[in-house]
Design a protein around this motif. Structure first.
Motif, PDB file in Angstrom:
ATOM      1  N   LEU A 221      47.848   8.485  -2.973  1.00 61.13           N
ATOM      2  CA  LEU A 221      49.109   8.923  -2.369  1.00 61.13           C
ATOM      3  C   LEU A 221      50.323   8.363  -3.106  1.00 61.13           C
ATOM      4  O   LEU A 221      51.351   9.043  -3.219  1.00 61.13           O
ATOM      5  CB  LEU A 221      49.132   8.505  -0.892  1.00 61.13           C
ATOM      6  N   ALA A 222      50.222   7.155  -3.627  1.00 60.79           N
ATOM      7  CA  ALA A 222      51.356   6.531  -4.319  1.00 60.79           C
ATOM      8  C   ALA A 222      51.825   7.367  -5.505  1.00 60.79           C
ATOM      9  O   ALA A 222      52.998   7.304  -5.893  1.00 60.79           O
ATOM     10  CB  ALA A 222      50.976   5.127  -4.784  1.00 60.79           C
ATOM     11  N   TYR A 223      50.925   8.164  -6.096  1.00 61.40           N
ATOM     12  CA  TYR A 223      51.267   8.988  -7.262  1.00 61.40           C
ATOM     13  C   TYR A 223      52.134  10.193  -6.894  1.00 61.40           C
ATOM     14  O   TYR A 223      52.614  10.902  -7.779  1.00 61.40           O
ATOM     15  CB  TYR A 223      50.005   9.502  -7.945  1.00 61.40           C
ATOM     16  N   MET A 224      52.309  10.459  -5.587  1.00 59.93           N
ATOM     17  CA  MET A 224      53.073  11.627  -5.150  1.00 59.93           C
ATOM     18  C   MET A 224      54.583  11.375  -5.144  1.00 59.93           C
ATOM     19  O   MET A 224      55.371  12.306  -5.106  1.00 59.93           O
ATOM     20  CB  MET A 224      52.644  12.044  -3.740  1.00 59.93           C
ATOM     21  N   GLU A 245      56.638   5.289   6.178  1.00 51.63           N
ATOM     22  CA  GLU A 245      57.379   5.625   4.956  1.00 51.63           C
ATOM     23  C   GLU A 245      56.554   6.543   4.056  1.00 51.63           C
ATOM     24  O   GLU A 245      57.082   7.499   3.463  1.00 51.63           O
ATOM     25  CB  GLU A 245      57.741   4.341   4.200  1.00 51.63           C
ATOM     26  N   GLN A 246      55.260   6.274   3.944  1.00 53.03           N
ATOM     27  CA  GLN A 246      54.394   7.102   3.102  1.00 53.03           C
ATOM     28  C   GLN A 246      54.283   8.523   3.649  1.00 53.03           C
ATOM     29  O   GLN A 246      54.311   9.493   2.885  1.00 53.03           O
ATOM     30  CB  GLN A 246      53.015   6.474   3.002  1.00 53.03           C
ATOM     31  N   MET A 247      54.150   8.655   4.969  1.00 49.85           N
ATOM     32  CA  MET A 247      54.031   9.983   5.561  1.00 49.85           C
ATOM     33  C   MET A 247      55.294  10.799   5.315  1.00 49.85           C
ATOM     34  O   MET A 247      55.235  11.982   4.934  1.00 49.85           O
ATOM     35  CB  MET A 247      53.743   9.875   7.057  1.00 49.85           C
ATOM     36  N   LYS A 248      56.457  10.190   5.526  1.00 46.62           N
ATOM     37  CA  LYS A 248      57.716  10.898   5.292  1.00 46.62           C
ATOM     38  C   LYS A 248      57.836  11.283   3.824  1.00 46.62           C
ATOM     39  O   LYS A 248      58.238  12.411   3.492  1.00 46.62           O
ATOM     40  CB  LYS A 248      58.897  10.023   5.711  1.00 46.62           C
ATOM     41  N   MET A 249      57.485  10.350   2.931  1.00 48.10           N
ATOM     42  CA  MET A 249      57.535  10.633   1.492  1.00 48.10           C
ATOM     43  C   MET A 249      56.635  11.815   1.152  1.00 48.10           C
ATOM     44  O   MET A 249      57.032  12.735   0.434  1.00 48.10           O
ATOM     45  CB  MET A 249      57.094   9.400   0.708  1.00 48.10           C
ATOM     46  N   LEU A 279      50.589   8.736  10.714  1.00 51.29           N
ATOM     47  CA  LEU A 279      50.031   9.910  11.380  1.00 51.29           C
ATOM     48  C   LEU A 279      50.402   9.910  12.855  1.00 51.29           C
ATOM     49  O   LEU A 279      50.816  10.943  13.402  1.00 51.29           O
ATOM     50  CB  LEU A 279      48.510   9.933  11.215  1.00 51.29           C
ATOM     51  N   ILE A 280      50.253   8.767  13.510  1.00 50.56           N
ATOM     52  CA  ILE A 280      50.600   8.681  14.930  1.00 50.56           C
ATOM     53  C   ILE A 280      52.093   8.945  15.134  1.00 50.56           C
ATOM     54  O   ILE A 280      52.492   9.655  16.064  1.00 50.56           O
ATOM     55  CB  ILE A 280      50.201   7.310  15.492  1.00 50.56           C
ATOM     56  N   GLU A 281      52.922   8.400  14.251  1.00 52.14           N
ATOM     57  CA  GLU A 281      54.359   8.642  14.361  1.00 52.14           C
ATOM     58  C   GLU A 281      54.682  10.124  14.169  1.00 52.14           C
ATOM     59  O   GLU A 281      55.494  10.695  14.905  1.00 52.14           O
ATOM     60  CB  GLU A 281      55.108   7.809  13.323  1.00 52.14           C
ATOM     61  N   ALA A 282      54.026  10.764  13.184  1.00 50.42           N
ATOM     62  CA  ALA A 282      54.275  12.189  12.917  1.00 50.42           C
ATOM     63  C   ALA A 282      53.904  13.059  14.119  1.00 50.42           C
ATOM     64  O   ALA A 282      54.558  14.075  14.383  1.00 50.42           O
ATOM     65  CB  ALA A 282      53.481  12.631  11.689  1.00 50.42           C
TER      66      ALA A 282
END
Length: 337
Positions: A221-224, A245-249, A279-282
Protein backbone atom coordinates in the motif's frame (compact mmCIF):
# COMPACT_ATOMS: atom_id res chain seq x y z
CA UNK A 1 -48.18 -44.92 18.17
CA UNK A 2 -46.03 -45.57 15.10
CA UNK A 3 -44.83 -42.40 13.36
CA UNK A 4 -46.09 -41.93 9.82
CA UNK A 5 -43.34 -42.16 7.18
CA UNK A 6 -43.28 -41.03 3.58
CA UNK A 7 -41.36 -42.20 0.54
CA UNK A 8 -40.38 -40.14 -2.50
CA UNK A 9 -38.46 -41.25 -5.57
CA UNK A 10 -36.13 -39.05 -7.62
CA UNK A 11 -35.13 -40.19 -11.09
CA UNK A 12 -31.47 -39.49 -11.87
CA UNK A 13 -30.46 -39.14 -15.51
CA UNK A 14 -27.16 -41.01 -15.36
CA UNK A 15 -24.81 -43.00 -13.15
CA UNK A 16 -22.28 -40.17 -13.50
CA UNK A 17 -24.75 -37.66 -12.03
CA UNK A 18 -25.47 -40.11 -9.23
CA UNK A 19 -21.76 -40.53 -8.54
CA UNK A 20 -21.22 -36.76 -8.35
CA UNK A 21 -24.21 -36.36 -6.06
CA UNK A 22 -22.99 -39.06 -3.67
CA UNK A 23 -19.42 -37.70 -3.57
CA UNK A 24 -16.30 -39.48 -2.39
CA UNK A 25 -17.14 -42.41 -0.10
CA UNK A 26 -20.81 -41.28 -0.21
CA UNK A 27 -19.95 -38.27 1.98
CA UNK A 28 -22.45 -35.95 0.29
CA UNK A 29 -25.46 -38.21 0.60
CA UNK A 30 -24.53 -39.06 4.19
CA UNK A 31 -24.44 -35.36 5.00
CA UNK A 32 -27.93 -34.89 3.52
CA UNK A 33 -29.22 -37.83 5.58
CA UNK A 34 -27.62 -36.44 8.73
CA UNK A 35 -28.86 -32.87 8.26
CA UNK A 36 -32.42 -33.73 7.17
CA UNK A 37 -33.00 -36.91 9.20
CA UNK A 38 -34.07 -39.08 6.24
CA UNK A 39 -32.89 -42.38 4.78
CA UNK A 40 -31.68 -42.40 1.17
CA UNK A 41 -31.09 -45.57 -0.87
CA UNK A 42 -30.67 -46.28 -4.58
CA UNK A 43 -32.77 -48.42 -6.90
CA UNK A 44 -30.86 -48.53 -10.15
CA UNK A 45 -30.25 -44.87 -10.95
CA UNK A 46 -33.22 -43.74 -8.85
CA UNK A 47 -33.03 -42.34 -5.34
CA UNK A 48 -35.57 -43.39 -2.71
CA UNK A 49 -36.03 -40.97 0.20
CA UNK A 50 -37.81 -42.25 3.30
CA UNK A 51 -38.64 -40.57 6.58
CA UNK A 52 -40.84 -38.00 8.26
CA UNK A 53 -42.98 -36.33 5.55
CA UNK A 54 -41.68 -32.83 6.25
CA UNK A 55 -38.05 -34.01 6.29
CA UNK A 56 -38.58 -36.05 3.11
CA UNK A 57 -39.91 -32.96 1.30
CA UNK A 58 -36.90 -30.96 2.52
CA UNK A 59 -34.44 -33.61 1.30
CA UNK A 60 -36.31 -33.87 -2.01
CA UNK A 61 -36.01 -30.12 -2.62
CA UNK A 62 -32.30 -30.13 -1.74
CA UNK A 63 -31.41 -33.14 -3.90
CA UNK A 64 -33.41 -31.81 -6.85
CA UNK A 65 -31.50 -28.53 -6.74
CA UNK A 66 -28.16 -30.29 -6.38
CA UNK A 67 -28.94 -32.45 -9.41
CA UNK A 68 -29.80 -29.28 -11.38
CA UNK A 69 -26.37 -27.94 -10.46
CA UNK A 70 -24.71 -31.16 -11.59
CA UNK A 71 -26.59 -31.00 -14.91
CA UNK A 72 -25.12 -27.49 -15.39
CA UNK A 73 -21.64 -29.00 -14.85
CA UNK A 74 -21.25 -27.30 -11.48
CA UNK A 75 -19.30 -29.01 -8.73
CA UNK A 76 -21.12 -29.99 -5.55
CA UNK A 77 -19.33 -29.93 -2.22
CA UNK A 78 -20.30 -30.14 1.44
CA UNK A 79 -20.41 -26.37 1.90
CA UNK A 80 -22.88 -26.01 -0.97
CA UNK A 81 -24.99 -28.87 0.37
CA UNK A 82 -25.25 -27.22 3.78
CA UNK A 83 -26.16 -23.92 2.13
CA UNK A 84 -28.80 -25.62 -0.07
CA UNK A 85 -30.33 -27.22 3.05
CA UNK A 86 -30.38 -23.85 4.79
CA UNK A 87 -32.15 -22.17 1.85
CA UNK A 88 -34.63 -25.04 1.47
CA UNK A 89 -35.41 -24.88 5.20
CA UNK A 90 -36.27 -21.18 4.73
CA UNK A 91 -38.35 -21.96 1.61
CA UNK A 92 -35.83 -20.21 -0.64
CA UNK A 93 -34.36 -23.18 -2.52
CA UNK A 94 -35.15 -21.56 -5.89
CA UNK A 95 -32.51 -18.94 -5.09
CA UNK A 96 -29.88 -21.63 -5.74
CA UNK A 97 -30.57 -21.18 -9.46
CA UNK A 98 -30.21 -17.40 -9.22
CA UNK A 99 -26.96 -17.62 -7.26
CA UNK A 100 -25.19 -19.79 -9.83
CA UNK A 101 -26.82 -18.32 -12.94
CA UNK A 102 -23.93 -16.04 -13.94
CA UNK A 103 -20.36 -17.04 -14.74
CA UNK A 104 -17.93 -14.31 -13.66
CA UNK A 105 -14.97 -15.67 -15.63
CA UNK A 106 -13.28 -18.90 -16.66
CA UNK A 107 -10.04 -19.97 -14.98
CA UNK A 108 -7.01 -21.01 -17.04
CA UNK A 109 -8.04 -24.63 -16.36
CA UNK A 110 -11.45 -24.03 -17.91
CA UNK A 111 -13.34 -23.95 -14.61
CA UNK A 112 -16.20 -21.43 -14.41
CA UNK A 113 -16.11 -19.04 -11.46
CA UNK A 114 -19.58 -18.58 -9.97
CA UNK A 115 -21.06 -17.21 -6.77
CA UNK A 116 -21.91 -19.80 -4.13
CA UNK A 117 -24.11 -17.83 -1.74
CA UNK A 118 -26.59 -14.96 -1.72
CA UNK A 119 -24.04 -12.77 0.04
CA UNK A 120 -21.50 -13.42 -2.70
CA UNK A 121 -24.14 -12.68 -5.34
CA UNK A 122 -24.88 -9.31 -3.70
CA UNK A 123 -21.14 -8.60 -3.51
CA UNK A 124 -20.52 -9.32 -7.20
CA UNK A 125 -23.60 -7.32 -8.22
CA UNK A 126 -22.42 -4.37 -6.10
CA UNK A 127 -19.00 -4.45 -7.81
CA UNK A 128 -20.67 -4.41 -11.23
CA UNK A 129 -22.92 -1.46 -10.33
CA UNK A 130 -20.66 0.79 -8.23
CA UNK A 131 -17.28 2.48 -8.59
CA UNK A 132 -16.21 1.77 -5.01
CA UNK A 133 -17.26 -1.33 -3.06
CA UNK A 134 -16.28 -2.47 0.41
CA UNK A 135 -16.50 -6.24 0.92
CA UNK A 136 -16.41 -6.92 4.66
CA UNK A 137 -16.64 -10.35 6.24
CA UNK A 138 -14.85 -13.29 7.87
CA UNK A 139 -12.18 -15.52 6.37
CA UNK A 140 -13.27 -17.91 3.65
CA UNK A 141 -16.14 -15.87 2.21
CA UNK A 142 -14.43 -15.31 -1.17
CA UNK A 143 -13.97 -11.55 -0.77
CA UNK A 144 -10.56 -11.37 -2.43
CA UNK A 145 -11.01 -14.18 -4.95
CA UNK A 146 -14.30 -12.84 -6.33
CA UNK A 147 -12.88 -9.32 -6.55
CA UNK A 148 -9.92 -10.72 -8.52
CA UNK A 149 -12.30 -12.65 -10.80
CA UNK A 150 -14.27 -9.46 -11.46
CA UNK A 151 -11.00 -7.63 -12.19
CA UNK A 152 -9.93 -10.27 -14.70
CA UNK A 153 -13.37 -10.17 -16.35
CA UNK A 154 -13.24 -6.35 -16.57
CA UNK A 155 -9.78 -6.48 -18.15
CA UNK A 156 -10.75 -9.14 -20.70
CA UNK A 157 -13.83 -7.13 -21.70
CA UNK A 158 -11.62 -4.02 -22.00
CA UNK A 159 -13.52 -2.10 -19.34
CA UNK A 160 -10.14 -1.32 -17.72
CA UNK A 161 -6.59 -1.26 -19.03
CA UNK A 162 -4.80 -2.62 -15.98
CA UNK A 163 -5.25 -4.33 -12.63
CA UNK A 164 -3.63 -3.02 -9.46
CA UNK A 165 -3.55 -5.15 -6.31
CA UNK A 166 -2.32 -3.88 -2.98
CA UNK A 167 -2.17 -4.74 0.69
CA UNK A 168 -0.86 -3.03 3.82
CA UNK A 169 2.38 -4.76 4.91
CA UNK A 170 1.44 -5.01 8.58
CA UNK A 171 3.70 -7.11 10.75
CA UNK A 172 1.80 -9.82 12.64
CA UNK A 173 4.31 -11.62 14.84
CA UNK A 174 7.40 -11.43 12.61
CA UNK A 175 9.37 -8.26 11.94
CA UNK A 176 10.02 -7.30 8.32
CA UNK A 177 13.62 -6.55 9.16
CA UNK A 178 14.27 -10.15 10.15
CA UNK A 179 13.11 -11.54 6.81
CA UNK A 180 15.83 -12.25 4.21
CA UNK A 181 16.35 -10.33 0.96
CA UNK A 182 15.66 -6.84 -0.32
CA UNK A 183 12.48 -4.82 0.26
CA UNK A 184 10.51 -6.67 -2.44
CA UNK A 185 11.51 -10.03 -0.94
CA UNK A 186 10.43 -8.79 2.47
CA UNK A 187 6.95 -7.67 1.37
CA UNK A 188 6.24 -10.60 -0.99
CA UNK A 189 4.97 -12.86 1.83
CA UNK A 190 2.28 -10.29 2.59
CA UNK A 191 1.18 -10.28 -1.06
CA UNK A 192 1.26 -14.07 -1.51
CA UNK A 193 -2.55 -14.54 -1.27
CA UNK A 194 -2.93 -12.16 -4.22
CA UNK A 195 -0.38 -14.12 -6.26
CA UNK A 196 -2.14 -17.39 -5.44
CA UNK A 197 -5.53 -16.12 -6.61
CA UNK A 198 -4.02 -14.80 -9.86
CA UNK A 199 -2.20 -18.06 -10.60
CA UNK A 200 -5.49 -19.93 -10.19
CA UNK A 201 -7.45 -17.53 -12.39
CA UNK A 202 -5.07 -16.90 -15.29
CA UNK A 203 -2.17 -19.34 -14.89
CA UNK A 204 1.49 -18.67 -14.24
CA UNK A 205 2.47 -18.03 -17.89
CA UNK A 206 -0.22 -15.39 -18.47
CA UNK A 207 0.48 -13.87 -15.07
CA UNK A 208 4.19 -13.40 -15.90
CA UNK A 209 3.35 -11.83 -19.27
CA UNK A 210 0.90 -9.35 -17.75
CA UNK A 211 3.28 -8.50 -14.92
CA UNK A 212 6.09 -7.87 -17.42
CA UNK A 213 3.90 -5.54 -19.47
CA UNK A 214 2.78 -3.69 -16.35
CA UNK A 215 -0.83 -4.67 -17.00
CA UNK A 216 -0.97 -6.27 -13.55
CA UNK A 217 0.76 -4.58 -10.65
CA UNK A 218 1.06 -6.02 -7.15
CA UNK A 219 2.57 -3.72 -4.54
CA UNK A 220 2.42 -2.78 -0.86
CA UNK A 221 0.00 0.00 0.00
CA UNK A 222 2.86 2.42 0.74
CA UNK A 223 3.75 2.36 -2.99
CA UNK A 224 0.38 3.96 -3.86
CA UNK A 225 1.21 7.37 -2.35
CA UNK A 226 1.39 10.26 -4.82
CA UNK A 227 -0.15 8.34 -7.73
CA UNK A 228 -3.33 8.83 -9.76
CA UNK A 229 -4.71 5.52 -11.00
CA UNK A 230 -6.76 5.95 -14.18
CA UNK A 231 -8.44 3.20 -16.25
CA UNK A 232 -7.70 0.62 -13.55
CA UNK A 233 -9.38 -2.05 -11.47
CA UNK A 234 -7.86 -1.54 -8.02
CA UNK A 235 -8.17 -4.00 -5.14
CA UNK A 236 -7.11 -3.21 -1.59
CA UNK A 237 -6.95 -6.44 0.41
CA UNK A 238 -6.76 -6.82 4.21
CA UNK A 239 -8.03 -3.26 4.58
CA UNK A 240 -8.73 -3.74 8.28
CA UNK A 241 -4.97 -3.27 8.76
CA UNK A 242 -4.88 0.19 7.19
CA UNK A 243 -4.64 3.28 9.36
CA UNK A 244 -7.06 6.17 8.88
CA UNK A 245 -4.38 8.08 6.96
CA UNK A 246 -3.60 5.12 4.69
CA UNK A 247 -7.27 4.54 3.85
CA UNK A 248 -7.81 8.19 2.93
CA UNK A 249 -4.60 8.18 0.87
CA UNK A 250 -5.67 5.03 -0.99
CA UNK A 251 -9.23 6.16 -1.77
CA UNK A 252 -7.98 9.46 -3.18
CA UNK A 253 -5.70 7.65 -5.67
CA UNK A 254 -8.75 6.71 -7.77
CA UNK A 255 -8.69 8.21 -11.25
CA UNK A 256 -10.98 8.47 -14.27
CA UNK A 257 -12.46 5.18 -15.55
CA UNK A 258 -11.37 3.21 -12.50
CA UNK A 259 -13.15 0.82 -10.15
CA UNK A 260 -12.06 0.14 -6.56
CA UNK A 261 -12.80 -2.86 -4.32
CA UNK A 262 -11.72 -2.85 -0.68
CA UNK A 263 -11.84 -6.10 1.27
CA UNK A 264 -11.32 -6.77 4.94
CA UNK A 265 -12.29 -8.61 8.11
CA UNK A 266 -12.81 -6.28 11.07
CA UNK A 267 -12.36 -9.20 13.51
CA UNK A 268 -8.73 -9.70 12.42
CA UNK A 269 -7.05 -6.34 12.99
CA UNK A 270 -3.25 -6.57 13.44
CA UNK A 271 -2.59 -2.88 14.00
CA UNK A 272 -0.67 -1.82 17.14
CA UNK A 273 -2.82 -1.14 20.18
CA UNK A 274 -4.25 2.36 20.07
CA UNK A 275 -4.22 2.59 16.24
CA UNK A 276 -7.68 2.95 14.72
CA UNK A 277 -8.51 0.82 11.69
CA UNK A 278 -9.05 2.84 8.52
CA UNK A 279 -11.65 0.30 7.41
CA UNK A 280 -13.80 0.77 10.51
CA UNK A 281 -13.54 4.55 10.18
CA UNK A 282 -14.49 4.38 6.47
CA UNK A 283 -17.61 2.38 7.38
CA UNK A 284 -18.81 5.40 9.38
CA UNK A 285 -17.49 8.24 7.22
CA UNK A 286 -18.52 6.97 3.75
CA UNK A 287 -21.75 5.06 4.42
CA UNK A 288 -24.08 7.66 2.88
CA UNK A 289 -22.12 8.51 -0.28
CA UNK A 290 -23.81 7.51 -3.55
CA UNK A 291 -21.60 5.30 -5.70
CA UNK A 292 -19.98 3.66 -2.67
CA UNK A 293 -21.54 0.43 -1.43
CA UNK A 294 -20.76 -1.70 1.62
CA UNK A 295 -21.47 -5.44 1.40
CA UNK A 296 -21.30 -7.43 4.63
CA UNK A 297 -20.63 -11.13 4.21
CA UNK A 298 -21.24 -13.53 7.11
CA UNK A 299 -20.31 -17.03 8.20
CA UNK A 300 -23.17 -18.26 5.97
CA UNK A 301 -21.06 -17.18 2.98
CA UNK A 302 -17.96 -19.17 3.99
CA UNK A 303 -16.99 -21.39 1.04
CA UNK A 304 -13.78 -22.93 2.34
CA UNK A 305 -13.57 -26.17 4.30
CA UNK A 306 -16.68 -26.59 6.48
CA UNK A 307 -14.49 -26.35 9.60
CA UNK A 308 -13.74 -22.72 8.70
CA UNK A 309 -17.39 -21.83 9.33
CA UNK A 310 -17.29 -23.62 12.68
CA UNK A 311 -14.04 -21.87 13.61
CA UNK A 312 -15.51 -18.45 12.74
CA UNK A 313 -18.61 -19.24 14.84
CA UNK A 314 -16.50 -20.48 17.78
CA UNK A 315 -14.43 -17.30 17.83
CA UNK A 316 -17.58 -15.13 17.57
CA UNK A 317 -19.07 -16.96 20.55
CA UNK A 318 -15.82 -16.63 22.50
CA UNK A 319 -15.55 -12.88 21.79
CA UNK A 320 -19.14 -12.36 22.97
CA UNK A 321 -18.46 -14.25 26.20
CA UNK A 322 -15.26 -12.32 26.87
CA UNK A 323 -16.98 -9.02 26.11
CA UNK A 324 -19.74 -9.88 28.58
CA UNK A 325 -17.22 -10.81 31.27
CA UNK A 326 -15.25 -7.59 30.75
CA UNK A 327 -18.42 -5.51 31.07
CA UNK A 328 -19.23 -7.34 34.29
CA UNK A 329 -15.75 -6.67 35.68
CA UNK A 330 -16.01 -2.97 34.82
CA UNK A 331 -19.25 -2.51 36.78
CA UNK A 332 -18.19 -0.86 40.06
CA UNK A 333 -20.28 -1.61 43.13
CA UNK A 334 -22.16 1.40 44.53
CA UNK A 335 -20.68 3.19 47.54
CA UNK A 336 -21.65 1.64 50.85
CA UNK A 337 -21.53 -2.01 49.65
Amino acid sequence: MEQFTKERIIEVNSLESLRMLFGNFDENIELIEEETGVSIVTRGTNLVITGNPQQVELAHKVISKLLDMIERKESVDRAQIRYAIQLATEGQEDLMDEIAADIICITHKGKPVRCKSLGQKMYVRAIAQNDIVFGIGPAGTGKTYLAMAMAIAAYKSREVGRIILTRPAVEAGEKLGFLPGDLQNKVDPYLRPLYDALYDLIGLENYLKLIERGTIEIAPLAYMRGRTLDDSFIILDEAQNTTSEQMKMFLTRMGIGSKVVITGDITQIDLPRGKKSGLIEAMNVLKNIKGIEFVFLTKKDVVRHELVMKIVQAYDDFDRRMSGEEQGENCDEPDGY
